[in-house]
Design an enzyme around this catalytic site. Structure first.
Site, PDB file in Angstrom:
ATOM      1  N   LYS A  21       0.839  -1.197   0.000  1.00 26.99           N
ATOM      2  CA  LYS A  21       0.000   0.000   0.000  1.00 26.99           C
ATOM      3  C   LYS A  21       0.877   1.252   0.000  1.00 26.99           C
ATOM      4  CE  LYS A  21      -4.011  -1.756   2.571  1.00 26.99           C
ATOM      5  NZ  LYS A  21      -4.968  -1.599   1.464  1.00 26.99           N
ATOM      6  N   ARG A  59     -10.325 -11.363   1.776  1.00 30.97           N
ATOM      7  CA  ARG A  59     -11.197 -12.391   1.202  1.00 30.97           C
ATOM      8  C   ARG A  59     -10.534 -13.762   1.240  1.00 30.97           C
ATOM      9  NH1 ARG A  59     -11.641  -9.070  -4.299  1.00 30.97           N
ATOM     10  NH2 ARG A  59     -11.309  -7.413  -2.790  1.00 30.97           N
TER      11      ARG A  59
HETATM   12  N1  BES Z   1      -8.160  -3.755   4.242  1.00 27.89           N
HETATM   13  C1  BES Z   1      -8.305  -3.357   2.885  1.00 27.89           C
HETATM   14  C2  BES Z   1      -9.599  -2.593   2.624  1.00 27.89           C
HETATM   15  C3  BES Z   1      -9.665  -1.211   3.207  1.00 27.89           C
HETATM   16  C4  BES Z   1      -9.325  -0.117   2.429  1.00 27.89           C
HETATM   17  C5  BES Z   1     -10.139  -0.987   4.472  1.00 27.89           C
HETATM   18  C6  BES Z   1      -9.420   1.146   2.922  1.00 27.89           C
HETATM   19  C7  BES Z   1     -10.237   0.293   4.976  1.00 27.89           C
HETATM   20  C8  BES Z   1      -9.887   1.363   4.202  1.00 27.89           C
HETATM   21  C9  BES Z   1      -8.313  -4.574   1.978  1.00 27.89           C
HETATM   22  O1  BES Z   1      -7.532  -5.627   2.384  1.00 27.89           O
HETATM   23  C10 BES Z   1      -7.791  -4.110   0.657  1.00 27.89           C
HETATM   24  O2  BES Z   1      -6.650  -3.771   0.605  1.00 27.89           O
HETATM   25  N2  BES Z   1      -8.662  -4.096  -0.362  1.00 27.89           N
HETATM   26  C11 BES Z   1      -8.290  -3.665  -1.643  1.00 27.89           C
HETATM   27  C12 BES Z   1      -8.812  -4.655  -2.629  1.00 27.89           C
HETATM   28  C13 BES Z   1      -8.304  -4.434  -4.020  1.00 27.89           C
HETATM   29  C14 BES Z   1      -6.827  -4.782  -4.084  1.00 27.89           C
HETATM   30  C15 BES Z   1      -9.107  -5.288  -4.964  1.00 27.89           C
HETATM   31  C16 BES Z   1      -8.921  -2.290  -1.887  1.00 27.89           C
HETATM   32  O3  BES Z   1     -10.066  -2.074  -1.491  1.00 27.89           O
HETATM   33  O4  BES Z   1      -8.229  -1.430  -2.435  1.00 27.89           O
HETATM   34 MN    MN Z   2      -5.514  -5.402   1.757  1.00 28.30          MN
END
Ligand code: BES
Ligand code: MN
Ligand code: ZN
Length: 502
Positions: free
Chosen positions: A282, A356
């Site tokens: 990230k 997931r």
């Molecule tokens: N934990 C994150 C989702 C998240 C994002 C929670 C922002 C709180 C605030 C999750 O594991 C994630 O990284 N999701 C990705 C999925 C994508 C790679 C398809 C996302 O939402 O960007």
């Molecule tokens: Mn994630």
């Protein structure tokens, strides 16, 4: 926090502060308000006459009682339009009372619980108890120094006890107070777990906390360590955990409150103790917030504590897969294909779509218990922030009655959720060239494709998913919240389970 229902006359009960609500257009000519007006020599009527006090939601008026007993202060709180009065209004009202006490340096206060047409006595006492207990919660355990006094009001007093008073059936009001206190204790536990940073609230720590909770409210708790996860075949949880020095855990908490052998209700919560994204790292801005990626797990542990404490007459199982998602030389890589407990193979196109993956194994584990219904909650997608903002969690599922029940429980508990579709057409976005499915579905409908992925792992269970990425934590806009963990959706889960219990 001490919370009790008190069968007493609010005008003679000795208290430093009595909070009383009034709706828009109220006159000081009847009921408790008229008695307060009389005790204060017409001060309430005068405030109403000037128009300074109207009963709008923003209205707050502090008046001082005499020295001859009864409340030393009266806090009149506007509740808005009478037709809009509901449980959430009551929850916020008692929280506003607590906030005022904090500013005034008072450790204790009393709250007069207003009557609400659509609520019975137990329900409105529950809402008032929740608002007070949630507002009083704070997270101070990692501050080493004493709190410093300043003149900006950032240092406030810890409220330690609240007395609720109301007209109505004393037994129901007392019972509702207990329900609200236990529910709020569960939500506050969730908030505390959420607030602990990734170096404290590791998967091992979260599992230890679940064991401690189980001991205190009589739940059977089983912890799977990495050897046990391997033995079971939960390779998706292990795959996510591979880049971290922290060991993964699967937490299973059982409340046996129903008839023996009766199929359980299952709650599953994503317990990602820190989500760096893995090799699909990230960006650094705001990454510290990813300590909150265990919010679903925290809510499930909090809900299980409340369910145990309340002795809910249902069999309920809480399941929390917990791992840390980090990049390292041993981490899962984009393009890797992994296997799952269900036997399906997954191409991991993006290692940041890890929630997931750990949920896939946990849901399969749950489905094998043949539940009457299974609900998971997870900070799963950033896309849900775009779809619904901070006002509601997304709910998606394979059973419309279950989804409707969750929307209902959300409305009652003040933790709202709103349905998004789970149509088969969206599943096409998850097709993989090399595996049974891939873990991301591209930019369109990110929250829906994430839920589609989960739906592949629930067998024939009635199941629904709550995406809480936009609601579980935040800047604490409500009077019973603070910046950080909100504990959402603990209250919703407890409400849903209680609504399904005998
Ligand atoms: N934990 C994150 C989702 C998240 C994002 C929670 C922002 C709180 C605030 C999750 O594991 C994630 O990284 N999701 C990705 C999925 C994508 C790679 C398809 C996302 O939402 O960007
Ligand atoms: Mn994630
Ligand atoms: Zn995540």
């Amino acid at each position: 926090m001490q919370l009790r229902y008190l069968d007493a006359d609010p005008l003679t009960h000795e208290t430093p502060l009595l909070a009383v609500g009034l709706t828009l257009g109220t006159q000081a000519t009847s009921g408790l308000l008229a008695r307060i007006d009389e005790a204060l020599a017409g001060a309430v009527a005068r405030a109403l006459r000037t128009g300074d006090l109207k009963g709008r939601k923003v209205d707050e008026l502090l008046l001082y009682g005499g020295d001859s007993g009864g409340p030393r202060r009266f806090l009149l709180l506007g509740l808005g339009k009478p037709d809009d009065l509901d449980g959430e209004t009551v929850r916020r009202m008692s929280a506003r009372g607590v906030r005022a006490a904090e500013r005034l340096g008072l450790e204790t206060l009393s709250v007069w619980v207003p009557s609400v047409e659509e609520l019975d006595d137990a329900e409105r006492a529950q809402a008032a108890a929740e608002g007070a207990a949630l507002a009083a919660w704070r997270f101070r355990e990692l501050k080493a120094g004493p709190e410093e006094e300043d003149d900006e009001g950032s240092s406030t007093t810890q409220v330690t006890s609240v007395d609720l008073m109301a007209d109505g059936d004393g037994e129901a009001l007392a019972a509702g107070t207990m329900t609200g206190a236990a529910t709020a204790r569960g939500e506050n536990l969730a908030r505390t777990l959420q607030s602990r940073p990734g170096n404290v609230a590791t998967p091992t720590h979260i599992a230890d906390e679940a064991v401690r909770v189980g001991g205190s409210v009589n739940l059977q708790v089983r912890i799977y360590d990495e050897a046990a996860l391997r033995e079971e075949g939960m390779h998706a949880i292990l795959a996510v955990s591979r880049g971290s020095h922290e060991e993964a855990r699967l937490i299973v908490m059982e409340h046996r409150g129903g008839v023996e052998g009766e199929p359980p209700l299952i709650l599953v919560g994503k317990g990602l103790s820190f989500d760096a994204g893995g090799i699909s790292l990230k960006p650094p801005g705001g990454m510290e917030q990813m300590k909150f990626d265990m919010s679903g797990g925290a809510a499930v542990i909090g809900a299980m504590q409340a369910i145990g404490e309340l002795g809910v007459k249902a069999n309920v199982v809480g399941i929390v897969p917990s791992a840390e998602n980090m990049p390292s030389g041993t981490a899962l890589k984009p393009g890797d294909v992994i296997s799952t407990l269900a036997g399906k193979t997954v191409e991991v196109v993006n290692t940041d779509a890890e929630g997931r993956l750990i949920l896939a194994d946990a849901l399969t584990y749950g489905a094998r218990m043949k539940p009457s219904a299974m609900v998971d909650c997870a900070t799963l997608t950033g896309a849900v922030v775009v779809a619904l903002g901070n006002q509601a969690a997304a709910v998606l599922g394979n059973d419309d009655d279950l989804v409707a029940d969750l929307i209902d429980a959300g409305e009652t508990s003040g933790e709202r959720c709103w349905q998004l579709p789970l149509w088969d057409e969206y599943k096409k976005q998850l097709e993989s060239e090399v595996a049974d499915l891939q873990n991301v579905g591209g930019r369109p409908a990110g929250t829906i494709t994430a839920a589609c992925f989960l739906s592949e792992f629930v067998g024939d269970a009635k199941w629904a998913h709550l995406d809480i990425a936009a609601t579980a934590y935040g800047d604490g806009k409500l009077p019973y919240q603070r910046t950080g963990g909100h504990g959402v959706p603990t209250r919703l889960l407890v409400q849903w389970v209680r609504s399904r219990a005998g």
